[in-house]
Design a protein around this motif. Structure first.
Motif, PDB file in Angstrom:
ATOM      1  N   VAL A   1       0.831  -1.203   0.000  1.00  0.00           N
ATOM      2  CA  VAL A   1       0.000   0.000   0.000  1.00  0.00           C
ATOM      3  C   VAL A   1       0.867   1.254   0.000  1.00  0.00           C
ATOM      4  O   VAL A   1       1.778   1.398   0.815  1.00  0.00           O
ATOM      5  CB  VAL A   1      -0.942   0.013   1.219  1.00  0.00           C
ATOM      6  CG1 VAL A   1      -1.744   1.316   1.269  1.00  0.00           C
ATOM      7  CG2 VAL A   1      -1.898  -1.178   1.153  1.00  0.00           C
ATOM      8  N   LYS A   2       0.566   2.170  -0.915  1.00  0.00           N
ATOM      9  CA  LYS A   2       1.268   3.451  -0.988  1.00  0.00           C
ATOM     10  C   LYS A   2       0.607   4.487  -0.094  1.00  0.00           C
ATOM     11  O   LYS A   2       1.282   5.214   0.628  1.00  0.00           O
ATOM     12  CB  LYS A   2       1.284   3.934  -2.445  1.00  0.00           C
ATOM     13  CG  LYS A   2       1.958   5.282  -2.650  1.00  0.00           C
ATOM     14  CD  LYS A   2       1.978   5.673  -4.122  1.00  0.00           C
ATOM     15  CE  LYS A   2       0.574   5.846  -4.666  1.00  0.00           C
ATOM     16  NZ  LYS A   2       0.558   6.343  -6.075  1.00  0.00           N
ATOM     17  N   ASN A   3      -0.703   4.575  -0.148  1.00  0.00           N
ATOM     18  CA  ASN A   3      -1.444   5.480   0.731  1.00  0.00           C
ATOM     19  C   ASN A   3      -2.901   5.073   0.748  1.00  0.00           C
ATOM     20  O   ASN A   3      -3.368   4.304  -0.108  1.00  0.00           O
ATOM     21  CB  ASN A   3      -1.299   6.946   0.295  1.00  0.00           C
ATOM     22  CG  ASN A   3      -1.993   7.226  -1.016  1.00  0.00           C
ATOM     23  OD1 ASN A   3      -1.590   6.720  -2.073  1.00  0.00           O
ATOM     24  ND2 ASN A   3      -3.046   8.031  -0.977  1.00  0.00           N
ATOM     25  N   VAL A   4      -3.620   5.569   1.749  1.00  0.00           N
ATOM     26  CA  VAL A   4      -5.034   5.256   1.916  1.00  0.00           C
ATOM     27  C   VAL A   4      -5.787   6.569   2.082  1.00  0.00           C
ATOM     28  O   VAL A   4      -5.334   7.474   2.789  1.00  0.00           O
ATOM     29  CB  VAL A   4      -5.286   4.365   3.148  1.00  0.00           C
ATOM     30  CG1 VAL A   4      -6.768   4.001   3.243  1.00  0.00           C
ATOM     31  CG2 VAL A   4      -4.431   3.112   3.089  1.00  0.00           C
ATOM     32  N   GLU A   5      -6.931   6.677   1.428  1.00  0.00           N
ATOM     33  CA  GLU A   5      -7.812   7.817   1.596  1.00  0.00           C
ATOM     34  C   GLU A   5      -9.153   7.319   2.104  1.00  0.00           C
ATOM     35  O   GLU A   5      -9.759   6.423   1.495  1.00  0.00           O
ATOM     36  CB  GLU A   5      -7.992   8.560   0.272  1.00  0.00           C
ATOM     37  CG  GLU A   5      -6.708   9.193  -0.232  1.00  0.00           C
ATOM     38  CD  GLU A   5      -6.826   9.735  -1.641  1.00  0.00           C
ATOM     39  OE1 GLU A   5      -5.839  10.291  -2.132  1.00  0.00           O
ATOM     40  OE2 GLU A   5      -7.904   9.582  -2.248  1.00  0.00           O
ATOM     41  N   VAL A   6      -9.596   7.879   3.223  1.00  0.00           N
ATOM     42  CA  VAL A   6     -10.867   7.481   3.823  1.00  0.00           C
ATOM     43  C   VAL A   6     -11.849   8.627   3.654  1.00  0.00           C
ATOM     44  O   VAL A   6     -11.626   9.728   4.165  1.00  0.00           O
ATOM     45  CB  VAL A   6     -10.700   7.131   5.310  1.00  0.00           C
ATOM     46  CG1 VAL A   6     -12.040   6.675   5.891  1.00  0.00           C
ATOM     47  CG2 VAL A   6      -9.644   6.046   5.498  1.00  0.00           C
ATOM     48  N   LEU A   7     -12.913   8.374   2.925  1.00  0.00           N
ATOM     49  CA  LEU A   7     -13.992   9.342   2.731  1.00  0.00           C
ATOM     50  C   LEU A   7     -15.083   9.045   3.750  1.00  0.00           C
ATOM     51  O   LEU A   7     -15.601   7.929   3.823  1.00  0.00           O
ATOM     52  CB  LEU A   7     -14.551   9.225   1.313  1.00  0.00           C
ATOM     53  CG  LEU A   7     -15.876   9.928   1.027  1.00  0.00           C
ATOM     54  CD1 LEU A   7     -15.717  11.434   1.124  1.00  0.00           C
ATOM     55  CD2 LEU A   7     -16.395   9.534  -0.345  1.00  0.00           C
ATOM     56  N   PHE A   8     -15.429  10.041   4.565  1.00  0.00           N
ATOM     57  CA  PHE A   8     -16.427   9.873   5.604  1.00  0.00           C
ATOM     58  C   PHE A   8     -17.781  10.354   5.084  1.00  0.00           C
ATOM     59  O   PHE A   8     -17.902  11.446   4.543  1.00  0.00           O
ATOM     60  CB  PHE A   8     -16.042  10.662   6.854  1.00  0.00           C
ATOM     61  CG  PHE A   8     -14.836  10.104   7.569  1.00  0.00           C
ATOM     62  CD1 PHE A   8     -14.978   9.338   8.711  1.00  0.00           C
ATOM     63  CD2 PHE A   8     -13.557  10.338   7.085  1.00  0.00           C
ATOM     64  CE1 PHE A   8     -13.873   8.817   9.361  1.00  0.00           C
ATOM     65  CE2 PHE A   8     -12.449   9.825   7.733  1.00  0.00           C
ATOM     66  CZ  PHE A   8     -12.613   9.056   8.873  1.00  0.00           C
ATOM     67  N   GLY A   9     -18.793   9.522   5.269  1.00  0.00           N
ATOM     68  CA  GLY A   9     -20.124   9.853   4.791  1.00  0.00           C
ATOM     69  C   GLY A   9     -20.391   9.252   3.426  1.00  0.00           C
ATOM     70  O   GLY A   9     -19.518   8.628   2.802  1.00  0.00           O
ATOM     71  N   PRO A  10     -21.629   9.399   2.905  1.00  0.00           N
ATOM     72  CA  PRO A  10     -22.000   8.774   1.629  1.00  0.00           C
ATOM     73  C   PRO A  10     -21.078   9.163   0.480  1.00  0.00           C
ATOM     74  O   PRO A  10     -20.738  10.331   0.303  1.00  0.00           O
ATOM     75  CB  PRO A  10     -23.429   9.282   1.401  1.00  0.00           C
ATOM     76  CG  PRO A  10     -23.955   9.572   2.766  1.00  0.00           C
ATOM     77  CD  PRO A  10     -22.774  10.087   3.527  1.00  0.00           C
ATOM     78  N   GLY A  11     -20.712   8.174  -0.324  1.00  0.00           N
ATOM     79  CA  GLY A  11     -19.909   8.405  -1.521  1.00  0.00           C
ATOM     80  C   GLY A  11     -20.515   7.726  -2.727  1.00  0.00           C
ATOM     81  O   GLY A  11     -19.812   7.359  -3.673  1.00  0.00           O
ATOM     82  N   SER A  12     -21.835   7.559  -2.712  1.00  0.00           N
ATOM     83  CA  SER A  12     -22.503   6.792  -3.762  1.00  0.00           C
ATOM     84  C   SER A  12     -22.481   7.472  -5.122  1.00  0.00           C
ATOM     85  O   SER A  12     -22.603   6.808  -6.150  1.00  0.00           O
ATOM     86  CB  SER A  12     -23.958   6.503  -3.361  1.00  0.00           C
ATOM     87  OG  SER A  12     -24.009   5.564  -2.310  1.00  0.00           O
ATOM     88  N   VAL A  13     -22.340   8.804  -5.180  1.00  0.00           N
ATOM     89  CA  VAL A  13     -22.309   9.484  -6.475  1.00  0.00           C
ATOM     90  C   VAL A  13     -21.166   8.959  -7.328  1.00  0.00           C
ATOM     91  O   VAL A  13     -21.308   8.763  -8.540  1.00  0.00           O
ATOM     92  CB  VAL A  13     -22.201  11.005  -6.283  1.00  0.00           C
ATOM     93  CG1 VAL A  13     -21.870  11.689  -7.608  1.00  0.00           C
ATOM     94  CG2 VAL A  13     -23.497  11.560  -5.728  1.00  0.00           C
ATOM     95  N   ILE A  14     -20.031   8.699  -6.714  1.00  0.00           N
ATOM     96  CA  ILE A  14     -18.868   8.201  -7.452  1.00  0.00           C
ATOM     97  C   ILE A  14     -18.747   6.693  -7.370  1.00  0.00           C
ATOM     98  O   ILE A  14     -18.398   6.031  -8.347  1.00  0.00           O
ATOM     99  CB  ILE A  14     -17.577   8.865  -6.931  1.00  0.00           C
ATOM    100  CG1 ILE A  14     -17.653  10.381  -7.115  1.00  0.00           C
ATOM    101  CG2 ILE A  14     -16.346   8.310  -7.641  1.00  0.00           C
ATOM    102  CD1 ILE A  14     -17.793  10.818  -8.549  1.00  0.00           C
ATOM    103  N   TYR A  15     -19.073   6.117  -6.220  1.00  0.00           N
ATOM    104  CA  TYR A  15     -18.758   4.713  -5.989  1.00  0.00           C
ATOM    105  C   TYR A  15     -19.971   3.791  -5.973  1.00  0.00           C
ATOM    106  O   TYR A  15     -19.820   2.582  -5.840  1.00  0.00           O
ATOM    107  CB  TYR A  15     -17.979   4.569  -4.678  1.00  0.00           C
ATOM    108  CG  TYR A  15     -16.656   5.277  -4.720  1.00  0.00           C
ATOM    109  CD1 TYR A  15     -15.551   4.695  -5.323  1.00  0.00           C
ATOM    110  CD2 TYR A  15     -16.518   6.555  -4.190  1.00  0.00           C
ATOM    111  CE1 TYR A  15     -14.333   5.344  -5.381  1.00  0.00           C
ATOM    112  CE2 TYR A  15     -15.298   7.226  -4.243  1.00  0.00           C
ATOM    113  CZ  TYR A  15     -14.221   6.618  -4.841  1.00  0.00           C
ATOM    114  OH  TYR A  15     -13.017   7.276  -4.892  1.00  0.00           O
TER     115      TYR A  15
END
Length: 809
Positions: A203-217
């Motif tokens: 792993v190079k880096n991790v990004e954690v998105l908090f809250g809904p991300g359904s528009v993209i994912y």
């Protein structure tokens, strides 16, 4: 086995040593955290008689400097180093610079699947850098998240880890590896352990998105998204073949861990390759000394002379059995024919041994052993992924950049269980093929308006088999499968996301996505007379987001965001064909619809003199049409006999609503040139509606948790002392489903289960020699606390010494 580990490590070091001798003696300056080259670094002698400046690729001509002089390497954002030409050559011409603690730079992230400045993002995002990963030296990627202090992780067994984000977990949070969703059609509502398939060394880096991300994912991204970006090979700056590599070894006392890792990278100007291999061996985990006696393991079941025997545990602090082994492999290949096109292939493979599900092995029963199960284990967990990505920088009207990603994933898992003194062993085996195709565009040709849009195709095919074996006679017969065999889950989606810089200090972000999905499942009637023959689901979901990022002052950022998320029913929801729980079984329900989340959050970030950064956010999420487990009937019966036990019938239903709200705080402070102080604190509350209309605590809302760290970083040393803290969840605030599992909790003064508060004090340090060799030492849980994180079936490690060695070529 120890001899094998030692020989493998020595062989890797020897190979890398031979490679080093083939490399050209050229001096380059690189970021110690990321390994990326640093341009415009000033290199000069003390009397300034000889000077040089690193080029775009971080290199300078070491031949300009005579023998015996002292060379100063200086850059505004990094700690200065003074070396000799001889010392630089001993390091293989590779100079590593450490960032200054006060460099609080803007972070470039991938929230829209394209790089953006963090200042433009209205949602809370936390990044875990390569430096943090290396410093924490995590055993698994679940531990990687937990060590950050920003994500709570539950464990039912040692070989596991189920992240909880803002009151949601399992199939309501999304895992992504290099932009490919790992969530699949059999991700369940119960705790999952797929995250351990991701090798932390890769792993190079991790990004954690908090809250809904359904528009993209898309589906499942309700509580948050965890994006794991793996290491990529770098291209050579000349037509000479460049070779780099690493070899590492790690051991830990609490689990008798033995880990060996090696990676090697080959690069030319147009081709680049990276190969990574890791082997982990974990023994039975030993818990701490001070804590509830109910966590101890007084005995366990063994098979002796054809009988199940309750065997006293010589050391009740050792959780028998919990150990397992794992292999992880990654191969990256990149091809860059010109500056406009690039092609990248990523191959990943992970395989575990069988590993016990510890929380099921400590379930009490009324028999001579006092335990319900003689066996309960997961079979080998296998994950493989092939991911081909093509990127193009365009000069046309429609896009500036285009990315096409085609991926195939293979999942295999199995479960084996047998009750005490029962000769029948039940096994279910699942295999899943996941295909995905993503087409993403970025258009920055419209001034202050940037447009991101794309489409996605996902197909999951599920094969599920069941078997029953008489361990006395070795007779094997087909048994009921966990899921309908040869079932499928399909999704098609399109999205558009945009940012608009209304003013230099005000950015708006808006997005919209439509997803349509289909389920196709046929139920066999061989073992159970289902009142239906198939499940056909055809439905869609529309989600959106709208937010702003505002800088009322140069050092003050205020964000606000509203968004919706959804989770489409999957094969686990619709077609699970009996999953044993204490006193209950789950049956299929073909009549399900998506659940929706509605979220609002605000955030504040304040930079005080580039010495202190304060961060805070508050949110509220409402979940409607929630897919939850509720009482049900099967052919008119509310109770049936399953595996010889009268069990209440339940099924997943759209039968509830829930809400979660909370606040999150953090700070990063620079106390001195080499000293930093940082911390995080998360508080959350959540409730859901029960079938009788009563409001009870939500299951996946973590207790108050946080961490504090005082760190010292003066190259070549790094050291830090840190504390982790978890608050109490009393019986009255415990979810009803958790109250039904008192054997994993402590007992309060009234004899009720509850989750006690706990803390740990920890130390870690590392020393880098000649920019090539690194020694790491971590001492966890110095006060030897015996604790079990909320909802976890296994107690955490007691006092634990972790030692590691890494050599970089």
């Amino acid at each position: 086995m120890k001899f094998f580990h030692r020989q493998l490590t020595l062989a890797l070091i020897a190979v890398f040593g031979l490679i080093a001798g083939l490399r050209a003696q050229q001096a380059g300056v690189f970021d110690r955290e990321t390994g990326e080259p640093i341009s415009d670094v000033a290199v000069f002698t003390e009397d300034r008689s000889v000077t040089a400046l690193t080029d775009f690729d971080g290199y300078f001509d070491l031949g300009l400097f005579p023998q015996g002089v002292r060379i100063e390497i200086r850059h505004l954002s990094y700690q200065t180093r003074i070396l000799s030409p001889e010392g630089i050559r001993r390091m293989g011409g590779r100079i590593l610079l450490a960032s200054k603690p006060e460099q609080l730079q803007e972070i470039v992230i991938s929230i829209s699947k394209w790089e953006q400045q963090k200042r433009d993002i209205p949602q809370k995002i936390e990044s875990i850098s390569a430096a943090e990963i290396a410093k924490g030296n995590p055993q698994t990627s679940a531990d990687l998240l937990q060590q950050s202090g920003k994500v709570f992780v539950q464990k039912s067994q040692y070989g596991g880890g189920s992240p909880m984000i803002r009151g949601f977990a399992t199939n309501r949070v999304l895992l992504s590896v290099d932009g490919v969703r790992m969530n699949n059609a059999i991700f369940r509502g119960g705790n999952i352990q797929n995250i351990i398939s991701i090798d932390p060394f890769s792993v190079k880096n991790v990004e954690v998105l908090f809250g809904p991300g359904s528009v993209i994912y898309g589906s499942d991204a309700i509580g948050g998204v965890m994006n794991f970006y793996t290491k990529t090979p770098r291209y050579a700056r000349t037509d000479t073949l460049e070779v780099q590599g690493n070899a590492a070894y790690r051991t830990a006392t609490a689990s008798k861990e033995q880990t060996v890792h090696g990676d090697i990278a080959l690069a030319s100007q147009k081709w680049a390759m990276l190969t990574s291999l890791t082997y982990n061996s974990f023994g039975d985990l030993r818990m701490g000394l001070h804590g509830p006696d109910s966590y101890l393991r007084p005995g366990y079941v063994v098979r002796e002379d054809g009988q199940d025997v309750y065997w006293p545990n010589e050391d009740p602090r050792t959780q028998v059995p919990t150990g397992y082994q794992q292999w992880s492999f990654m191969q990256k290949v990149g091809y860059r024919p010109n500056n406009s096109w690039s092609f990248d292939l990523g191959l990943h493979y992970s395989r575990t041994s069988d590993y016990p599900r510890y929380d099921r092995l400590i379930r009490p029963a009324d028999n001579e052993a006092g335990l319900r199960s003689a066996e309960w284990q997961y079979g080998p967990q296998i994950w493989g992924m092939a991911n081909l990505q093509m990127a193009h920088k365009g000069t046309n009207t429609f896009y500036d950049r285009l990315k096409l990603s085609a991926a195939y994933q293979y999942f295999q898992e199995s479960r084996t269980d047998r009750s005490f003194q029962d000769p029948i062993r039940y096994e279910s085996r699942e295999q899943l093929d996941a295909y995905s195709l993503n087409l993403d565009f970025e258009n920055r040709k419209m001034g202050n308006f940037n447009l991101f849009y794309g489409a996605e195709y996902v197909f999951n095919g599920v094969d599920s088999k069941g078997e029953e074996e008489n361990i006395n006679t070795s007779e094997q017969v087909p048994g009921p499968s966990r899921y309908p065999d040869d079932s499928s889950w399909l999704s098609l989606a399109a999205y558009v996301n945009s940012t608009y810089r209304l003013k230099p200090n005000l950015t708006l972000l808006a997005g919209l996505r439509y997803s349509h999905f289909w389920i196709d499942a046929d139920f066999e009637q061989d073992f159970y007379p289902f009142p239906f023959e198939d499940a056909r689901l055809n439905s869609g979901a529309l989600t959106g987001s709208l937010g702003l990022s505002w800088f009322p002052h140069e050092n003050t950022q205020i964000t606000a965001n509203t968004s919706t998320g959804f989770r489409a029913p999957n094969i686990d929801d619709v077609g699970k064909i009996f999953d044993s729980e204490p006193g209950s079984v789950v049956v299929p329900n073909p009549d399900l619809q998506p659940e929706y989340a509605y979220n609002f959050e605000i955030g504040l970030r304040q930079n005080v003199g580039d010495k202190l950064v304060l961060k805070g956010s508050a949110y509220y999420t409402y979940l409607s049409n929630a897919l939850v487990r509720r009482d049900y009937t099967f052919n008119g019966q509310d109770t049936i006999v399953y595996n010889g036990v009268p069990s209440k019938v339940q099924a997943i239903q759209n039968a509830s609503s829930a809400f979660v709200y909370g606040v999150e705080f953090g700070f990063d402070a620079t106390l001195h040139e080499f000293w930093a102080f940082r911390g995080n604190l998360t508080l959350a509350e959540g409730e859901e509606e029960e079938a009788d209309g009563n409001i009870t605590a939500a299951r996946h809302v973590a207790p108050t948790f946080g961490n504090l760290e005082l760190a010292w970083d003066k190259y070549p040393w790094q050291a830090g002392v840190f504390m982790n803290y978890n608050g109490e969840i009393p019986f009255d605030d415990l979810a009803l489903s958790e109250r039904a599992k008192p054997f994993i909790y402590a007992e309060d003064a009234n004899g009720n289960p509850y989750s006690p508060s706990w803390y740990t004090l920890n130390l870690r340090a590392s020393y880098t020699l000649w920019d090539r060799y690194q020694l790491t030492l971590t001492m966890e849980n110095l006060t030897n606390q015996r604790y079990r994180p909320y909802s976890s079936g296994i107690a955490a490690a007691g006092f634990n010494v972790i030692a590691g060695f890494n050599v970089r070529i």
